[in-house]
Motif scaffolding. Structure first.
Motif, PDB file in Angstrom:
ATOM      1  N   ILE A   1     -28.816 -34.156 -16.843  1.00 14.57           N
ATOM      2  CA  ILE A   1     -27.531 -33.440 -16.831  1.00 14.57           C
ATOM      3  C   ILE A   1     -26.494 -34.510 -17.149  1.00 14.57           C
ATOM      4  N   MET A   2     -25.893 -34.426 -18.318  1.00 17.37           N
ATOM      5  CA  MET A   2     -24.952 -35.478 -18.704  1.00 17.37           C
ATOM      6  C   MET A   2     -23.714 -35.400 -17.812  1.00 17.37           C
ATOM      7  N   GLY A   3     -23.254 -36.564 -17.354  1.00 16.92           N
ATOM      8  CA  GLY A   3     -22.029 -36.598 -16.549  1.00 16.92           C
ATOM      9  C   GLY A   3     -22.240 -36.033 -15.157  1.00 16.92           C
ATOM     10  N   GLN A   4     -21.255 -35.304 -14.701  1.00 23.51           N
ATOM     11  CA  GLN A   4     -21.271 -34.831 -13.313  1.00 23.51           C
ATOM     12  C   GLN A   4     -22.415 -33.838 -13.045  1.00 23.51           C
ATOM     13  N   VAL A   5     -23.030 -33.995 -11.878  1.00 25.98           N
ATOM     14  CA  VAL A   5     -24.123 -33.096 -11.497  1.00 25.98           C
ATOM     15  C   VAL A   5     -23.585 -32.064 -10.506  1.00 25.98           C
ATOM     16  N   THR A   6     -23.763 -30.789 -10.797  1.00 25.19           N
ATOM     17  CA  THR A   6     -23.354 -29.743  -9.839  1.00 25.19           C
ATOM     18  C   THR A   6     -24.534 -28.786  -9.649  1.00 25.19           C
ATOM     19  N   GLN A   7     -24.462 -28.008  -8.569  1.00 25.48           N
ATOM     20  CA  GLN A   7     -25.558 -27.078  -8.289  1.00 25.48           C
ATOM     21  C   GLN A   7     -25.715 -26.061  -9.427  1.00 25.48           C
TER      22      GLN A   7
ATOM     23  N   TYR B   1     -41.795 -33.208 -23.138  1.00 24.74           N
ATOM     24  CA  TYR B   1     -40.950 -32.171 -23.746  1.00 24.74           C
ATOM     25  C   TYR B   1     -40.121 -31.557 -22.636  1.00 24.74           C
ATOM     26  N   PHE B   2     -38.820 -31.506 -22.854  1.00 20.15           N
ATOM     27  CA  PHE B   2     -37.950 -31.016 -21.780  1.00 20.15           C
ATOM     28  C   PHE B   2     -36.574 -30.639 -22.322  1.00 20.15           C
ATOM     29  N   ALA B   3     -35.748 -30.074 -21.445  1.00 17.31           N
ATOM     30  CA  ALA B   3     -34.382 -29.684 -21.823  1.00 17.31           C
ATOM     31  C   ALA B   3     -33.383 -30.642 -21.196  1.00 17.31           C
ATOM     32  N   VAL B   4     -32.246 -30.783 -21.860  1.00 13.45           N
ATOM     33  CA  VAL B   4     -31.161 -31.648 -21.387  1.00 13.45           C
ATOM     34  C   VAL B   4     -29.891 -30.791 -21.420  1.00 13.45           C
ATOM     35  N   LEU B   5     -29.035 -30.966 -20.419  1.00 16.40           N
ATOM     36  CA  LEU B   5     -27.784 -30.186 -20.408  1.00 16.40           C
ATOM     37  C   LEU B   5     -26.615 -31.112 -20.732  1.00 16.40           C
ATOM     38  N   LEU B   6     -25.906 -30.803 -21.814  1.00 19.25           N
ATOM     39  CA  LEU B   6     -24.808 -31.684 -22.220  1.00 19.25           C
ATOM     40  C   LEU B   6     -23.544 -31.378 -21.426  1.00 19.25           C
ATOM     41  N   ASP B   7     -22.602 -32.331 -21.459  1.00 21.58           N
ATOM     42  CA  ASP B   7     -21.365 -32.062 -20.718  1.00 21.58           C
ATOM     43  C   ASP B   7     -20.237 -31.592 -21.645  1.00 21.58           C
ATOM     44  N   THR B   8     -20.627 -31.126 -22.831  1.00 21.29           N
ATOM     45  CA  THR B   8     -19.653 -30.574 -23.768  1.00 21.29           C
ATOM     46  C   THR B   8     -19.693 -29.056 -23.631  1.00 21.29           C
TER      47      THR B   8
END
Ligand code: XMP
Length: 514
Positions: A401-407, A436-443
């Motif tokens: 999770i790029m940047g801040q992590v929230t629930q 193989y995996f997913a990433v969550l951007l902070d944009t």
């Protein structure tokens, strides 16, 4: 039991582990030691072994450079067969009085050599052989008493043998998959030249390791940090077999695991006769991460918090011993830490630092490679999803999770990751993939869902092929699979409006995004 062993002297080549692993696949023990191990120490490198052969690995140095890496010359005269590969080949020739010079043209990649004398290591492999070379320097002339076994267009001495001592040199790399008969060459060295017995079998290992743990620990209490990965799970099962109720396995649930992971670990380990604790710390970790954005700060905070939780439990349990799931490459690589730049602060639960004073740290898997650990894991009855679990970073989804992590972000990523995993596994392409995996951007990005404007998250898909994670290539996943993943993510997760695919190799990228 005494194990016939091949030592690999490490001259800094990237292929040392490939050599040792290939030999282990022949059921012969092999061990990597520093290039300057003195000949007097060769016999006492590890207990219960008999050294039957020595490999001098490749490496980036030039033998004629002042201060070049050199092994103890007496190693060539101990009556133990020696095989020099690439730099090792040049070194044997140089130490014995041959000439090594910069080649007119280097040879990089697949080359054809002509084997004129198919003997010893090249037994049964006469004529043209396709081999993989990567060298600038070349042996120009051989020492007295040596015989050329093979040559190529640019390399007059591509292989040699010292008749009296059974020492061999190969300019090419038999351990690399591109050398078509490389496996046979190493087999010849191990069995024909060194006369090893193939007795390094994993079925003996379980009994040996459990006896060893029992002997070390006696009636004391032991604690292990269990992450659910194959290494710590296997170490837990071995220890449980050895000492049963005197073991406490601690699974710190930092709330950053993938969907269903904690449940599957709980399901399996709570059935065993041992003290198994799942410490639910999701909120505690989230609070600690709240104000952080920087990847290194996030990694360090998670590592520290993990140690605090573990120490609290260990103190409560009054454990004298700590078991760790450290495996062979972890040990070798940490021995050479000074040589590598720190790219990331890896928080590895298996190599967890702890301020607690334990009587002893026990590492039952310290001599094994990952594929050997998987064999033991299967033998011990660990479920498939743990045996074949993808490598997963200690800080978990926090570094995806790029940047801040929230629930909220954790929930989105867990679900996106589930979709990526399901589709890749259903298609069968996972068999070729390392991760193989997913990433969550902070944009945040604009989209259109139904007839309305949507504004939401971007998910990136990362899928790589790799051998050991030191380098990796992005996987060429067919577009129709990527399309299915993208459609499912944007349909099933209202918060996501865009899906992208990561097409960078490592280097320059790393596998994880943070
Ligand atoms: P990178 O991202 O450095 O990752 O290319 C290489 C491999 O290591 C895994 N990884 C970790 N493993 N603790 C771990 O135990 C960590 O902190 C960590 N960070 C990355 C990554 O998943 C890949 O397999």
């Amino acid at each position: 039991m005494t194990y016939d062993t091949i030592l690999v002297l490490n001259f800094g080549g990237q292929y040392c582990h490939l050599i040792a692993r290939q030999i282990r696949r022949f059921k012969v023990r092999s061990e990597i030691v520093p290039y300057d191990t003195p000949s007097t120490k060769i016999g006492s490198v590890s207990p219960n072994h008999s050294i039957k052969g020595i490999v001098l690995s490749g490496g980036p140095d030039s033998v004629y450079r002042k201060g070049a890496l050199v092994c103890d010359r007496k190693i060539l005269e101990m009556g133990i067969p020696v095989l020099g590969i690439c730099y090792g080949h040049q070194l044997i020739a140089y130490l014995e009085g041959g000439t090594v010079l910069p080649g007119e043209k280097g040879e990089y990649g697949i080359t054809t050599v002509n084997v004129e004398r198919p003997v010893g290591i090249l037994k049964g492999l006469g004529g043209d052989q396709e081999v993989w070379m990567s060298h600038g320097d070349t042996v120009q002339s051989i020492p007295d008493g040596f015989q050329v076994l093979a040559s190529s267009e640019n390399c007059p001495v591509a292989a040699f043998m010292d008749r009296e001592k059974s020492n061999f040199g190969l300019q090419w790399h038999p351990e690399v998959i591109h050398t078509r008969n490389g496996e046979q060459m190493l087999r010849n060295f191990v069995f024909e030249v060194c006369d090893c017995r193939p007795n390094w079998v994993m079925s003996d290992f379980v009994e040996r390791a459990t006896n060893e743990i029992r002997k070390e620990v006696g009636n004391s209490r032991c604690i292990i940090a269990l992450s659910g990965g194959v290494d710590s799970s296997t170490a837990t099962l071995l220890s449980q077999r050895a000492i049963g109720k005197n073991l406490t396995a601690v699974y710190v649930d930092h709330g950053l695991m993938r969907l269903g992971e904690t449940e599957s670990v709980r399901e399996f380990f709570s059935r065993l006769e041992m003290d198994f604790l799942v410490v639910d710390c999701g909120e505690r970790f989230l609070k600690r991460l709240e104000a952080l954005r920087d990847p290194e700060e996030k990694r360090i905070a998670i590592g520290q918090e993990f140690v605090h939780v573990f120490e609290e439990v260990a103190t409560e349990k009054k454990a004298d011993f700590l078991v760790q799931g450290t495996i062979y490459p972890d040990r070798i690589e940490s021995g050479q830490e000074g040589q590598a730049d720190r790219i990331k602060s890896h928080h590895n639960v298996a190599g967890m630092p702890t301020k607690l004073k334990f009587k002893k740290v026990i590492e039952p898997l310290r001599d094994l490679y990952k594929d050997e650990v998987r064999e033991i894991a299967r033998e011990l009855g660990l479920p498939r999803e743990i045996v074949w679990r993808q490598p997963f970073p200690g800080p978990g989804l926090a570094v995806r999770i790029m940047g801040q992590v929230t629930q909220d972000k954790i929930e989105v990523l867990k679900n996106a990751d589930r979709i990526v995993t399901e589709e890749i596994e259903n298609s069968g392409v996972n068999k070729k993939l390392w991760q193989y995996f997913a990433v969550l951007l902070d944009t945040m990005t604009t989209g259109v869902k139904g007839d309305s404007r949507a504004y939401g998250h971007v998910v990136a898909i990362r899928a790589v092929e790799s051998r050991e994670a030191m380098t990796a290539s992005f996987a060429r996943i067919p577009f129709d699979i990527l399309e299915k993943i993208s459609t499912r993510i944007t349909n099933e997760l209202p918060q996501v409006v865009r899906v992208v695919y990561d097409i960078t190799h490592k280097p320059p990228s790393t596998i994880e995004w943070e």
